[in-house]
Scaffold this active site. Structure first.
Site, PDB file in Angstrom:
ATOM      1  N   PHE A 141      47.951  32.508  51.275  1.00  0.00           N
ATOM      2  CA  PHE A 141      46.583  32.344  50.776  1.00  0.00           C
ATOM      3  C   PHE A 141      46.515  31.457  49.533  1.00  0.00           C
ATOM      4  O   PHE A 141      45.457  30.946  49.194  1.00  0.00           O
ATOM      5  CB  PHE A 141      45.921  33.696  50.492  1.00  0.00           C
ATOM      6  N   ASP A 142      47.649  31.275  48.854  1.00  0.00           N
ATOM      7  CA  ASP A 142      47.662  30.415  47.667  1.00  0.00           C
ATOM      8  C   ASP A 142      49.109  30.109  47.304  1.00  0.00           C
ATOM      9  O   ASP A 142      49.975  30.987  47.403  1.00  0.00           O
ATOM     10  CB  ASP A 142      46.965  31.110  46.495  1.00  0.00           C
ATOM     11  N   TYR A 180      42.928  43.086  43.844  1.00  0.00           N
ATOM     12  CA  TYR A 180      41.466  42.912  43.800  1.00  0.00           C
ATOM     13  C   TYR A 180      40.701  44.138  44.280  1.00  0.00           C
ATOM     14  O   TYR A 180      39.471  44.141  44.276  1.00  0.00           O
ATOM     15  CB  TYR A 180      41.067  41.689  44.629  1.00  0.00           C
ATOM     16  N   PHE A 201      53.835  38.086  46.153  1.00  0.00           N
ATOM     17  CA  PHE A 201      54.024  36.827  45.425  1.00  0.00           C
ATOM     18  C   PHE A 201      55.499  36.607  45.109  1.00  0.00           C
ATOM     19  O   PHE A 201      56.176  37.536  44.655  1.00  0.00           O
ATOM     20  CB  PHE A 201      53.278  36.843  44.089  1.00  0.00           C
ATOM     21  N   TYR A 203      54.413  29.752  41.965  1.00  0.00           N
ATOM     22  CA  TYR A 203      54.244  30.963  42.761  1.00  0.00           C
ATOM     23  C   TYR A 203      53.890  30.620  44.202  1.00  0.00           C
ATOM     24  O   TYR A 203      53.412  29.519  44.506  1.00  0.00           O
ATOM     25  CB  TYR A 203      53.166  31.859  42.156  1.00  0.00           C
ATOM     26  N   ILE A 258      45.303  39.257  37.580  1.00  0.00           N
ATOM     27  CA  ILE A 258      45.243  40.618  38.120  1.00  0.00           C
ATOM     28  C   ILE A 258      46.300  41.503  37.464  1.00  0.00           C
ATOM     29  O   ILE A 258      47.316  41.027  36.958  1.00  0.00           O
ATOM     30  CB  ILE A 258      45.415  40.618  39.652  1.00  0.00           C
TER      31      ILE A 258
END
Length: 251
Positions: free
Chosen positions: A181-182, A225, A242, A171, A199
């Site tokens: 962010f990731d 979130y 994503f 991902y 999530i």
């Protein structure tokens, strides 16, 4: 259990700090007026600030409180006269109250935290909502009943996971402005986790995919979130994007 202990410790702190709160509620001739003392010194300002903090904590934990009995309990404790409840029994009453009202108190605290976060991050929340509204009209974007948006980048031919499946994925996650962010792709190592352990937007989205598929998800804040601070680059109420490739469903 940990949350209950935390609430109980908070209540003990409230009791200790109540002296400062009461100090801000001095009476005039009718014992109802609040003083309007000027904040002349550092300790004046600190005292007032602690009183504000105690007030917020009480507000977050109680729908209502009997101010007259609160004052009476405070004053009786100072002069040790006419105390209505034994100290040990009083502590037990407070503990019992939090045990019986745990869910209600936690909900009230969460709602207060959400209101505070929304006030502080209103601009970001609006930006995310506007982005998703505009994105939903673009070609190829599908929207589910929950509000999850997705684009099929590649359709696989394998099985679809369920909410109880464990999957291996690659991902790449960004904010609506493109900030990364990731990313397991950047790390060069796929991630493995339970479909029901992430999530809501991921849990729903993964079950749309066949093994071998690659989708792009646009996840509203309430499926991500929400008002919960994450630290780092994700702020409260952020919509998340994503690109997800479903590599494998593990036994």
């Amino acid at each position: 259990m940990a949350s209950l202990k935390k609430n109980y410790k908070r209540m003990k702190a409230i009791k200790l700090l109540s002296i400062v709160l009461v100090a801000t509620i001095f009476v005039s001739c009718n014992k109802k007026a609040v003083t309007k003392d000027a904040l002349k010194t550092e300790i004046d300002s600190v005292s007032y600030a602690i009183g504000m903090d105690v007030g917020r904590n009480v507000q977050m934990s109680f729908d209502e409180i009997n101010n007259d009995l609160f004052m009476e309990g405070y004053l009786n404790t100072l002069d040790s006269a006419d105390v209505l409840i034994d100290k040990t029994l009083a502590q037990g009453l407070v503990k019992s109250y939090f045990q019986k009202n745990r869910e209600k108190i936690m909900k009230k605290q969460q709602e207060a935290a959400a209101r505070k976060a929304e006030a502080e991050h209103a601009e970001g929340k609006l930006a995310s909502e506007t982005f998703l509204e505009e994105n939903s009209t673009k070609e190829g974007v599908e929207t589910t009943a929950s509000g999850l948006q997705y684009i099929v980048l590649k359709e696989g031919e394998g099985e679809k996971p369920t909410a109880t499946s464990r999957v291996k994925v690659h991902y790449h996650g960004t904010l609506i402005d493109g900030t990364v962010f990731d990313s397991s792709v950047d790390r060069g190592e796929p991630s493995t986790f339970g479909v029901g352990q992430v999530i809501k937007g991921w849990t729903e989205g993964l079950q749309l995919m066949n093994v071998g598929s690659k989708y792009k998800f646009f996840i509203p804040q309430d499926l991500a979130y929400g008002a919960t601070p994450r630290g780092g680059k994700i702020k409260p109420f952020d919509a998340l994007i994503f690109e997800v490739e479903l590599l494998e469903i593990e036994e």
